[in-house]
Write a protein that holds these residues in place. Structure first.
Motif, PDB file in Angstrom:
ATOM      1  N   MET A 184       0.828  -1.219   0.000  1.00  0.00           N
ATOM      2  CA  MET A 184       0.000   0.000   0.000  1.00  0.00           C
ATOM      3  C   MET A 184       0.858   1.264   0.000  1.00  0.00           C
ATOM      4  SD  MET A 184      -3.632   0.808   1.600  1.00  0.00           S
ATOM      5  CE  MET A 184      -3.315   1.651   3.028  1.00  0.00           C
ATOM      6  N   LYS A 185       0.473   2.214  -0.852  1.00  0.00           N
ATOM      7  CA  LYS A 185       1.250   3.456  -0.911  1.00  0.00           C
ATOM      8  C   LYS A 185       0.984   4.302   0.339  1.00  0.00           C
ATOM      9  CE  LYS A 185       1.011   3.987  -5.944  1.00  0.00           C
ATOM     10  NZ  LYS A 185       0.273   4.725  -6.981  1.00  0.00           N
ATOM     11  N   PRO A 186       1.987   5.096   0.755  1.00  0.00           N
ATOM     12  CA  PRO A 186       1.765   6.006   1.901  1.00  0.00           C
ATOM     13  C   PRO A 186       0.664   7.022   1.579  1.00  0.00           C
ATOM     14  CG  PRO A 186       4.094   5.962   1.235  1.00  0.00           C
ATOM     15  CD  PRO A 186       3.333   5.202   0.192  1.00  0.00           C
ATOM     16  N   ARG A 187      -0.118   7.373   2.596  1.00  0.00           N
ATOM     17  CA  ARG A 187      -1.231   8.309   2.374  1.00  0.00           C
ATOM     18  C   ARG A 187      -0.785   9.741   2.665  1.00  0.00           C
ATOM     19  NH1 ARG A 187      -6.290   7.029   1.891  1.00  0.00           N
ATOM     20  NH2 ARG A 187      -7.190   8.551   3.288  1.00  0.00           N
ATOM     21  N   ILE A 188      -1.109  10.613   1.718  1.00  0.00           N
ATOM     22  CA  ILE A 188      -0.770  12.036   1.920  1.00  0.00           C
ATOM     23  C   ILE A 188      -1.988  12.921   1.637  1.00  0.00           C
ATOM     24  CG2 ILE A 188       1.669  11.674   1.253  1.00  0.00           C
ATOM     25  CD1 ILE A 188       0.618  13.465  -1.324  1.00  0.00           C
ATOM     26  N   LEU A 189      -1.892  14.156   2.154  1.00  0.00           N
ATOM     27  CA  LEU A 189      -2.935  15.156   1.907  1.00  0.00           C
ATOM     28  C   LEU A 189      -2.359  16.282   1.042  1.00  0.00           C
ATOM     29  CD1 LEU A 189      -5.748  16.498   2.657  1.00  0.00           C
ATOM     30  CD2 LEU A 189      -4.510  17.650   4.510  1.00  0.00           C
ATOM     31  N   VAL A 190      -3.128  16.750   0.095  1.00  0.00           N
ATOM     32  CA  VAL A 190      -2.814  18.017  -0.589  1.00  0.00           C
ATOM     33  C   VAL A 190      -3.908  18.980  -0.150  1.00  0.00           C
ATOM     34  CG1 VAL A 190      -2.433  19.180  -2.786  1.00  0.00           C
ATOM     35  CG2 VAL A 190      -1.751  16.784  -2.523  1.00  0.00           C
ATOM     36  N   SER A 191      -3.526  19.971   0.638  1.00  0.00           N
ATOM     37  CA  SER A 191      -4.528  20.718   1.417  1.00  0.00           C
ATOM     38  C   SER A 191      -5.343  21.736   0.631  1.00  0.00           C
ATOM     39  CB  SER A 191      -3.823  21.450   2.559  1.00  0.00           C
ATOM     40  OG  SER A 191      -3.062  22.508   2.004  1.00  0.00           O
ATOM     41  N   ARG A 192      -4.841  22.160  -0.551  1.00  0.00           N
ATOM     42  CA  ARG A 192      -5.574  23.137  -1.361  1.00  0.00           C
ATOM     43  C   ARG A 192      -5.614  22.657  -2.805  1.00  0.00           C
ATOM     44  NH1 ARG A 192      -6.219  28.362   0.677  1.00  0.00           N
ATOM     45  NH2 ARG A 192      -7.795  28.396  -0.970  1.00  0.00           N
ATOM     46  N   ALA A 193      -6.472  23.280  -3.612  1.00  0.00           N
ATOM     47  CA  ALA A 193      -6.536  22.918  -5.035  1.00  0.00           C
ATOM     48  C   ALA A 193      -5.220  23.297  -5.711  1.00  0.00           C
ATOM     49  CB  ALA A 193      -7.686  23.650  -5.696  1.00  0.00           C
ATOM     50  N   VAL A 194      -4.680  22.357  -6.491  1.00  0.00           N
ATOM     51  CA  VAL A 194      -3.445  22.611  -7.239  1.00  0.00           C
ATOM     52  C   VAL A 194      -3.665  22.131  -8.678  1.00  0.00           C
ATOM     53  CG1 VAL A 194      -1.885  22.475  -5.237  1.00  0.00           C
ATOM     54  CG2 VAL A 194      -2.449  20.391  -6.502  1.00  0.00           C
ATOM     55  N   PHE A 195      -2.651  22.283  -9.527  1.00  0.00           N
ATOM     56  CA  PHE A 195      -2.782  21.824 -10.915  1.00  0.00           C
ATOM     57  C   PHE A 195      -2.883  20.296 -10.957  1.00  0.00           C
ATOM     58  CE2 PHE A 195      -0.027  25.687 -11.135  1.00  0.00           C
ATOM     59  CZ  PHE A 195      -0.978  26.532 -11.679  1.00  0.00           C
ATOM     60  N   ARG A 214       1.577  13.605 -10.456  1.00  0.00           N
ATOM     61  CA  ARG A 214       2.959  13.294 -10.058  1.00  0.00           C
ATOM     62  C   ARG A 214       2.964  12.624  -8.687  1.00  0.00           C
ATOM     63  NH1 ARG A 214       7.847  16.406  -8.704  1.00  0.00           N
ATOM     64  NH2 ARG A 214       9.343  14.688  -8.526  1.00  0.00           N
ATOM     65  N   LEU A 215       2.214  13.196  -7.759  1.00  0.00           N
ATOM     66  CA  LEU A 215       2.181  12.644  -6.402  1.00  0.00           C
ATOM     67  C   LEU A 215       1.537  11.258  -6.387  1.00  0.00           C
ATOM     68  CD1 LEU A 215       1.179  15.925  -4.548  1.00  0.00           C
ATOM     69  CD2 LEU A 215       3.337  14.689  -4.253  1.00  0.00           C
ATOM     70  N   ALA A 216       0.540  11.079  -7.254  1.00  0.00           N
ATOM     71  CA  ALA A 216      -0.182   9.796  -7.282  1.00  0.00           C
ATOM     72  C   ALA A 216       0.720   8.638  -7.716  1.00  0.00           C
ATOM     73  CB  ALA A 216      -1.395   9.896  -8.205  1.00  0.00           C
ATOM     74  N   GLY A 217       1.838   8.967  -8.375  1.00  0.00           N
ATOM     75  CA  GLY A 217       2.811   7.929  -8.737  1.00  0.00           C
ATOM     76  C   GLY A 217       3.532   7.367  -7.518  1.00  0.00           C
ATOM     77  N   HIS A 218       3.507   8.104  -6.449  1.00  0.00           N
ATOM     78  CA  HIS A 218       4.243   7.708  -5.229  1.00  0.00           C
ATOM     79  C   HIS A 218       3.332   7.424  -4.042  1.00  0.00           C
ATOM     80  CE1 HIS A 218       8.213   9.156  -6.789  1.00  0.00           C
ATOM     81  NE2 HIS A 218       7.396   9.896  -7.524  1.00  0.00           N
ATOM     82  N   PHE A 219       2.196   8.113  -4.009  1.00  0.00           N
ATOM     83  CA  PHE A 219       1.373   8.106  -2.800  1.00  0.00           C
ATOM     84  C   PHE A 219      -0.100   7.869  -3.114  1.00  0.00           C
ATOM     85  CE2 PHE A 219       4.607  11.591  -2.295  1.00  0.00           C
ATOM     86  CZ  PHE A 219       5.468  10.901  -1.452  1.00  0.00           C
ATOM     87  N   GLU A 220      -0.838   7.504  -2.080  1.00  0.00           N
ATOM     88  CA  GLU A 220      -2.300   7.549  -2.168  1.00  0.00           C
ATOM     89  C   GLU A 220      -2.696   8.960  -1.733  1.00  0.00           C
ATOM     90  OE1 GLU A 220      -6.070   5.610   0.050  1.00  0.00           O
ATOM     91  OE2 GLU A 220      -4.268   4.336  -0.105  1.00  0.00           O
ATOM     92  N   VAL A 221      -3.261   9.713  -2.677  1.00  0.00           N
ATOM     93  CA  VAL A 221      -3.466  11.152  -2.445  1.00  0.00           C
ATOM     94  C   VAL A 221      -4.900  11.462  -2.029  1.00  0.00           C
ATOM     95  CG1 VAL A 221      -3.290  13.459  -3.474  1.00  0.00           C
ATOM     96  CG2 VAL A 221      -1.720  11.647  -4.212  1.00  0.00           C
ATOM     97  N   ASP A 222      -5.035  12.117  -0.881  1.00  0.00           N
ATOM     98  CA  ASP A 222      -6.309  12.708  -0.480  1.00  0.00           C
ATOM     99  C   ASP A 222      -6.212  14.176  -0.900  1.00  0.00           C
ATOM    100  OD1 ASP A 222      -8.536  13.699   0.779  1.00  0.00           O
ATOM    101  OD2 ASP A 222      -7.756  13.476   2.827  1.00  0.00           O
ATOM    102  N   ASP A 223      -6.864  14.528  -2.015  1.00  0.00           N
ATOM    103  CA  ASP A 223      -6.712  15.914  -2.473  1.00  0.00           C
ATOM    104  C   ASP A 223      -7.874  16.766  -1.979  1.00  0.00           C
ATOM    105  OD1 ASP A 223      -8.902  16.065  -4.340  1.00  0.00           O
ATOM    106  OD2 ASP A 223      -7.733  14.827  -5.711  1.00  0.00           O
TER     107      ASP A 223
END
Ligand code: 8YV
Length: 324
Positions: A1-12, A18-27
């Protein structure tokens, strides 16, 4: 399982990919402002986060995120992060120095020119249909060329602002605690002066220093009183460095000619007194806001997060004591 991360604001979307290649992203592409309580909830199960200068990463937020290993601001300023709390909890904190210097320096110049030549008020007047004919003494402004540019806080962005002054044949003076090395001063054609001299002699005073408790209201009534009544103040750094109430009073009484402001105390709310003034140019904290620069900032933050969570030292680590 990939590490879980947060992206706290809307980004491109490219940044999320890019992040999804490394992590499970909660955007947060909906761009809901999370605040302290929202961050506590969303960070509870995360090992890392990409955050903005608008996110309060307080000791309480850090304490509510027991798995957190890295917070990577997509901003050069980091007064939103409690670094001591991060170090205490073993959390690496990073920022994005360098990539936004030129874009932020450009905005400082845009505001400088706008307040010097009274662009916002003149445009409002034209749009309101008040221009009935050309007049010799209409909309007289302040000359930028050959004037004295003062810079308070001569870091990377301050130096970038200074280098742009060459084309305007300006004299450049600056103040920072430790003067620059002689060759850096020469490259900027800038001369170190003490703070009082800077305030007294600048025709345009640009603030480019970080917001810290010591810098709170660094420019207040006493400092503004030292400035020339013909001078202009430009702030593209942080709200809180200037006492906004004192600035409004100086501008209202024409003890100061004008101001160009991108940042305010209590953003996004700000003192409504500014709206009553016709000698200000106001922008909504857009210093680094070009597509290319915002992309570079977000990608720099992503680089930092990827490095931090893969056991490397992130390139822009703010709290190296965390590694000890
Ligand atoms: C940010 C800024 O865009 O980098 C900084 O410190 O002030 C801006 O470039 C803003 O803070 C939002 O994160």
């Amino acid at each position: 399982m990939k590490p879980r991360i947060l992206v706290s604001r809307a980004v491109f979307p490219e940044v999320i990919s890019r992040l999804a290649g490394h992590f499970e992203v909660d955007d947060n592409q909906a761009d809901v402002i999370l605040g302290v309580e929202g961050l506590k909830v969303r960070l509870a199960d995360k090992v890392g986060a990409l955050t903005a200068a608008t996110d309060p990463l307080t000791a309480a937020v850090i304490a509510a995120a027991p798995k957190l290993k890295a917070v990577c601001n997509f901003a050069v300023g980091y007064n939103n992060i409690d670094l001591a709390a991060c170090s205490g909890a073993g959390v690496m904190a990073t920022n994005t120095p360098g990539v936004l210097d030129d874009t932020t320096a450009d905005l400082a110049w845009a505001l400088l020119m706008a307040t010097a030549r009274r662009l916002p008020a003149a445009e409002r007047w034209l749009r309101n249909g008040e221009w009935k004919g050309w007049e010799f003494v209409q909309w007289l402004g302040t000359d930028v060329h050959h004037a004295t540019l003062g810079i308070l806080g001569m870091g990377r962005i301050g130096q970038t602002v200074a280098r742009r002054a060459l084309g305007f044949d300006m004299k450049v003076i600056y103040h920072k605690r430790t003067p620059l090395a002689a060759e850096t001063e020469a490259a900027c054609r800038a001369t170190w002066v003490d703070k009082a001299t800077l305030l007294r002699e600048s025709d345009f005073l640009v603030l480019l220093l970080p917001y810290t408790p010591e810098n709170h209201h660094l420019i207040g009534a006493a400092e503004l009183a030292l400035m020339k009544p013909t001078a202009h103040l430009i702030n593209v750094a942080r709200g809180g460095i200037v006492d906004d109430e004192a600035l409004i009073s100086a501008l209202r009484q024409r003890r100061l000619c004008g101001a160009g402001l991108d940042v305010y105390e209590g953003e996004p709310k700000f003192n409504p007194g500014f709206l009553e003034l016709d000698n200000v140019a106001l922008t909504p904290h857009i210093g680094s806001s070009s597509r290319a620069t915002r992309m570079a900032m977000a990608m720099t933050a992503a680089d930092n997060l990827i490095a931090a969570l893969s056991g490397q030292r992130p390139p822009n680590l703010l709290n190296p004591d965390v590694l000890a």
